[in-house]
Design a protein around this motif. Structure first.
Motif, PDB file in Angstrom:
ATOM      1  N   LEU A 108      46.172 -12.955  -2.336  1.00  0.00           N
ATOM      2  CA  LEU A 108      46.875 -11.992  -3.186  1.00  0.00           C
ATOM      3  C   LEU A 108      48.389 -12.191  -3.091  1.00  0.00           C
ATOM      4  CD1 LEU A 108      44.884  -8.654  -2.621  1.00  0.00           C
ATOM      5  CD2 LEU A 108      44.745 -10.236  -4.556  1.00  0.00           C
ATOM      6  N   ALA A 109      48.889 -12.438  -1.876  1.00  0.00           N
ATOM      7  CA  ALA A 109      50.332 -12.613  -1.690  1.00  0.00           C
ATOM      8  C   ALA A 109      50.830 -13.876  -2.379  1.00  0.00           C
ATOM      9  CB  ALA A 109      50.655 -12.656  -0.197  1.00  0.00           C
ATOM     10  N   VAL A 110      50.134 -14.995  -2.156  1.00  0.00           N
ATOM     11  CA  VAL A 110      50.581 -16.270  -2.732  1.00  0.00           C
ATOM     12  C   VAL A 110      50.427 -16.269  -4.257  1.00  0.00           C
ATOM     13  CG1 VAL A 110      50.175 -18.762  -2.788  1.00  0.00           C
ATOM     14  CG2 VAL A 110      50.080 -17.534  -0.612  1.00  0.00           C
ATOM     15  N   CYS A 111      49.288 -15.821  -4.740  1.00  0.00           N
ATOM     16  CA  CYS A 111      49.043 -15.821  -6.192  1.00  0.00           C
ATOM     17  C   CYS A 111      49.923 -14.796  -6.900  1.00  0.00           C
ATOM     18  CB  CYS A 111      47.566 -15.543  -6.471  1.00  0.00           C
ATOM     19  SG  CYS A 111      46.454 -16.816  -5.819  1.00  0.00           S
ATOM     20  N   GLY A 112      50.157 -13.668  -6.251  1.00  0.00           N
ATOM     21  CA  GLY A 112      51.087 -12.681  -6.820  1.00  0.00           C
ATOM     22  C   GLY A 112      52.496 -13.233  -6.902  1.00  0.00           C
ATOM     23  N   ILE A 114      53.305 -16.405  -7.305  1.00  0.00           N
ATOM     24  CA  ILE A 114      53.321 -17.333  -8.438  1.00  0.00           C
ATOM     25  C   ILE A 114      53.482 -16.559  -9.748  1.00  0.00           C
ATOM     26  CG2 ILE A 114      51.925 -18.983  -9.760  1.00  0.00           C
ATOM     27  CD1 ILE A 114      50.712 -19.898  -7.104  1.00  0.00           C
ATOM     28  N   GLY A 115      52.755 -15.442  -9.860  1.00  0.00           N
ATOM     29  CA  GLY A 115      52.897 -14.601 -11.045  1.00  0.00           C
ATOM     30  C   GLY A 115      54.301 -14.039 -11.174  1.00  0.00           C
ATOM     31  N   LEU A 116      54.909 -13.669 -10.049  1.00  0.00           N
ATOM     32  CA  LEU A 116      56.274 -13.145 -10.058  1.00  0.00           C
ATOM     33  C   LEU A 116      57.257 -14.189 -10.564  1.00  0.00           C
ATOM     34  CD1 LEU A 116      58.350 -10.944  -9.325  1.00  0.00           C
ATOM     35  CD2 LEU A 116      58.374 -11.886  -6.986  1.00  0.00           C
ATOM     36  N   VAL A 117      57.119 -15.411 -10.087  1.00  0.00           N
ATOM     37  CA  VAL A 117      58.002 -16.500 -10.549  1.00  0.00           C
ATOM     38  C   VAL A 117      57.815 -16.728 -12.048  1.00  0.00           C
ATOM     39  CG1 VAL A 117      58.504 -18.958 -10.342  1.00  0.00           C
ATOM     40  CG2 VAL A 117      58.093 -17.600  -8.287  1.00  0.00           C
ATOM     41  N   ASN A 118      56.563 -16.736 -12.498  1.00  0.00           N
ATOM     42  CA  ASN A 118      56.302 -16.871 -13.932  1.00  0.00           C
ATOM     43  C   ASN A 118      57.016 -15.789 -14.725  1.00  0.00           C
ATOM     44  OD1 ASN A 118      54.628 -19.098 -13.654  1.00  0.00           O
ATOM     45  ND2 ASN A 118      52.738 -17.909 -13.649  1.00  0.00           N
ATOM     46  N   GLY A 119      56.855 -14.552 -14.276  1.00  0.00           N
ATOM     47  CA  GLY A 119      57.451 -13.427 -14.991  1.00  0.00           C
ATOM     48  C   GLY A 119      58.969 -13.472 -15.021  1.00  0.00           C
ATOM     49  N   MET A 228      50.650  -9.098 -12.417  1.00  0.00           N
ATOM     50  CA  MET A 228      49.267  -8.625 -12.503  1.00  0.00           C
ATOM     51  C   MET A 228      48.300  -9.779 -12.739  1.00  0.00           C
ATOM     52  SD  MET A 228      49.750  -5.188 -14.826  1.00  0.00           S
ATOM     53  CE  MET A 228      47.995  -5.081 -15.138  1.00  0.00           C
ATOM     54  N   SER A 229      48.667 -10.679 -13.629  1.00  0.00           N
ATOM     55  CA  SER A 229      47.811 -11.817 -13.935  1.00  0.00           C
ATOM     56  C   SER A 229      47.605 -12.693 -12.706  1.00  0.00           C
ATOM     57  CB  SER A 229      48.424 -12.652 -15.071  1.00  0.00           C
ATOM     58  OG  SER A 229      47.578 -13.725 -15.429  1.00  0.00           O
ATOM     59  N   GLY A 230      48.676 -12.942 -11.956  1.00  0.00           N
ATOM     60  CA  GLY A 230      48.560 -13.739 -10.742  1.00  0.00           C
ATOM     61  C   GLY A 230      47.705 -13.058  -9.686  1.00  0.00           C
TER      62      GLY A 230
END
Length: 330
Positions: A108-112, A114-119, A228-230
């Motif tokens: 959750l931390a790593v994938c979140g 990645i989503g944060l960087v995308n956003g 959220m997506s990440g």
């Protein structure tokens, strides 16, 4: 003299009603018809065991598609979800050696993140979501291969590990992932329809400039939906790892296309500004039923699932544009 105008008005009203029904309920009608036909043609389709399998198969994609729905409604796209999903599974399996919390929180931390960087890249720099998330797709898949020595190492989760219960445990005969997916979709629907954040999501996708003029937090909304997506992709990967009892490195290839297709089939416009969580759930159901029917037939190659899904998606997109033009003219 008044009869003709009255009949014309009635015909127009009927057409408008039919257009509205197709726009809002077309996917649901298609799903009901498909289930009815499959139930009649294949006796095993309606068995409780098969329905449980359909629900479980749908749950992992539903969690990913939930995040994708929010992203697409804002007018964006997330091509990284397949690789992030696979990465989440490997991280969960890797972290399971330190217990349940690490196995769940690490992906959750790593994938979140990645989503944060995308956003942040999409919202703050104005970069195209397609390019940003394509780069994240490559990054997540590369990180996955680095962790697993280019796929040579498969991390196993011991059968007696508590984390396994999250993916393989059952309640009333249905797997825990089914209930997790249902709860998340319910919360997502309430968030989208009953909160100011949901209003911002629709406004951002409908007209970003208008949303900014209204004082809505457009940038924050975009960042939030990609996070959220990440997170949801990472969670789906963790649940899959718990179910398979290992971090499988080859899963998730092309899953981003599946997620996009079920969201669009469910009635969410690729251009943004319109969509529902219920529609996405129905889209997931349609895809899973198609896959299950092909398995029931037995003589068809599994690749026919992609053929049927692609044809179905094309029909849906054409109908969406046709109905949108009809509504605009009126």
């Amino acid at each position: 003299m008044t009869a003709a105008p009255t009949m014309a008005a009635q015909d127009s009203t009927r057409r408008e009603l039919m257009t509205g029904v197709l726009q809002k309920q077309g996917a649901a009608i298609a799903l009901v018809l498909m289930v009815a036909v499959a139930w009649l043609l294949f006796p095993r389709f309606g068995s409780l065991d098969n329905l449980r399998d359909i629900a479980l198969q749908s749950s992992f994609l539903a969690i990913i598609a939930l995040g994708m729905t929010f992203v697409i409604i804002t007018g964006g796209i997330d091509l990284s979800v397949g690789s992030v999903y696979a990465l989440g599974g490997v991280l969960a399996a890797y972290g399971s050696q330190w217990g349940f919390l690490v196995a769940l929180l690490l992906p959750l931390a790593v994938c979140g993140l990645i989503g944060l960087v995308n956003g942040l890249l999409v919202a703050k720099t104005g970069m195209a979501p397609f390019i940003v998330t394509l780069a994240s797709l490559l990054f997540a898949r590369g990180l996955l291969l680095a962790i697993t020595s280019e796929g040579a190492t498969t991390y196993k989760i011991p059968e007696d590990e508590v984390f396994v219960e999250l993916g393989r445990g059952t309640l009333f005969g249905f797997g825990y992932p089914v209930f997790i997916a249902a709860a998340l979709c319910l919360l997502g629907g309430l968030l989208l329809r009953r909160t100011r954040f949901g209003q911002s999501v629709f406004a951002t996708g409908g007209s970003e400039q208008s949303a900014k003029l209204m004082g809505l937090p457009v940038a924050r909304t975009k960042v939030t939906v990609y996070v959220m997506s990440g997170l949801l992709s990472g969670l789906a990967g963790a649940l899959t790892a718990a179910y398979l009892q290992s971090g499988v490195t080859v899963i998730g290839v092309g899953l981003e296309l599946d997620a996009i297709s079920v969201v669009v089939i469910g009635g969410t416009l690729l251009t943004g500004g319109m969509g529902t969580i219920l529609g996405t759930v129905i889209g997931v159901g349609i895809r899973t039923v198609i896959q299950n029917v092909i398995n029931q037939i037995g003589t068809l190659d599994s690749n026919y699932q992609s053929v049927v899904s692609g044809a179905f998606l094309l029909v849906v997109v054409v109908l969406q544009r046709s109905l949108a033009r009809t509504t605009a003219r009126r």
